[in-house]
Design a protein around this motif. Sequence first.
Motif, mmCIF file in Angstrom:
data_model
loop_
_atom_site.group_PDB
_atom_site.id
_atom_site.type_symbol
_atom_site.label_atom_id
_atom_site.label_comp_id
_atom_site.label_asym_id
_atom_site.label_seq_id
_atom_site.Cartn_x
_atom_site.Cartn_y
_atom_site.Cartn_z
ATOM 1 N N GLU A 169 7.254 -6.894 2.979
ATOM 2 C CA GLU A 169 8.210 -6.086 2.228
ATOM 3 C C GLU A 169 7.519 -5.140 1.241
ATOM 4 O O GLU A 169 8.054 -4.091 0.895
ATOM 5 C CB GLU A 169 9.195 -6.992 1.487
ATOM 6 N N THR A 170 6.321 -5.519 0.806
ATOM 7 C CA THR A 170 5.571 -4.656 -0.111
ATOM 8 C C THR A 170 5.208 -3.349 0.570
ATOM 9 O O THR A 170 5.160 -2.289 -0.067
ATOM 10 C CB THR A 170 4.306 -5.377 -0.608
ATOM 11 N N TYR A 171 4.960 -3.402 1.871
ATOM 12 C CA TYR A 171 4.675 -2.175 2.626
ATOM 13 C C TYR A 171 5.840 -1.203 2.525
ATOM 14 O O TYR A 171 5.650 0.011 2.326
ATOM 15 C CB TYR A 171 4.398 -2.520 4.087
ATOM 16 N N VAL A 172 7.058 -1.725 2.666
ATOM 17 C CA VAL A 172 8.250 -0.876 2.562
ATOM 18 C C VAL A 172 8.323 -0.227 1.183
ATOM 19 O O VAL A 172 8.582 0.966 1.051
ATOM 20 C CB VAL A 172 9.530 -1.684 2.846
ATOM 21 N N ASN A 173 8.075 -1.018 0.137
ATOM 22 C CA ASN A 173 8.093 -0.467 -1.228
ATOM 23 C C ASN A 173 7.105 0.680 -1.369
ATOM 24 O O ASN A 173 7.389 1.698 -2.011
ATOM 25 C CB ASN A 173 7.731 -1.556 -2.240
ATOM 26 N N ARG A 174 5.943 0.499 -0.769
ATOM 27 C CA ARG A 174 4.905 1.524 -0.898
ATOM 28 C C ARG A 174 5.311 2.830 -0.228
ATOM 29 O O ARG A 174 5.253 3.895 -0.841
ATOM 30 C CB ARG A 174 3.600 1.017 -0.275
#
Length: 374
Positions: free
Chosen positions: A324-329
Amino acid sequence: MSFRNLNLINPIVRAVTEAGYSKPTEIQYAAVPPILAGRDFIGYAQTGTGKTAAFAMPILQLLKRNTPDHKEIRTLILTPTRELVQQLEESFKVYSKYLPLSQLSIFGGVLSGSQLAALRKRVDILIATPERLLNLVSQRPIDLSKIEILVLDEADRMLDMGFAEDVKKILKLISQKRQTLFFSATMPSEVRKFADAMMNNPVEVTVDQIPSPLQCVNQSVYFVEKTKKTDLLINILQDVSILRSLVFTRTKQGADRLVKQLERTGIFAAAIHGNKSQIARQQAVEDFKNSKIRVLVATDIAARGIDMEELPYVVNYELPDVPETYVNRIERTGRAGTKGTAVSFCDEGERSDLSNIQKLIGFIMPVGKLHYIH
């Protein structure tokens, strides 16, 4: 609604505001009041919904209300991986900036002697992987009996990784008179059963899944050796049409090191992370917005304070281990109807991280054509 409407004290509101938060997210709005009231809490929330702040802010306030002269650990946060421990550590440092509360993180890969020595000092908040905590307990008695608040973060992942028995052993060392907070992205039957066994009439909240990446973000991945990532980044950034690039690293040390490597080649860059002062971070972001520097290298926590519509390029120099951190980035580009580009570097050790990311977004990224690397 503002953070003050959640009855949070001024030091916490000030810290989260300086970190770039403007208003509570759905999980924060739902979790803060019952946690402040001392209730057990179950939150179904993915990374990217603001769940860390949802439990960190009320925990800090509860600890601040009663700050006795003590050496016992007061709050224990269990999470499955070293990377997650480090992310939580950085978050708590941000939120507790104006509070006299101590914290300690323990995980594998560090000499146990230094961690045992640190445990002899006052620790208000202990963030740990279950396996490492039990390893230290086996070496020296560690008093966990005075813990007031227990948090299980990424509980489903913790069980998937085989930590159920470790957590059960830790629970036997903790007082039953505690407040328990349980956060999980999913709730299969075995996780539900695990939660029920340790909770006392909890408040339950489910927040919507975070959205898939915006369609106007052009995503690709480069498969590259770890030692060649900097060369590849420099080669890409030689394209003068890329006016601004936000580059993500996993660690603060990695961000600083990368900035030095870029500047040796004449690429103006700055790093922002938890070890930088607020003034230094603000100045770096302003220089980035005003095009005084082309590249901003950031850790995930520090990047939350960046809010700009015209950010054409995001580089995942290191892939996050939390999908999910990838999406935030990547959602930091392609805003306000503009086209954005997000490229990811993937070395051999990150293949599983890439697979997990692509499962989450439901999209197989095209492989970028490698630029020539000397």
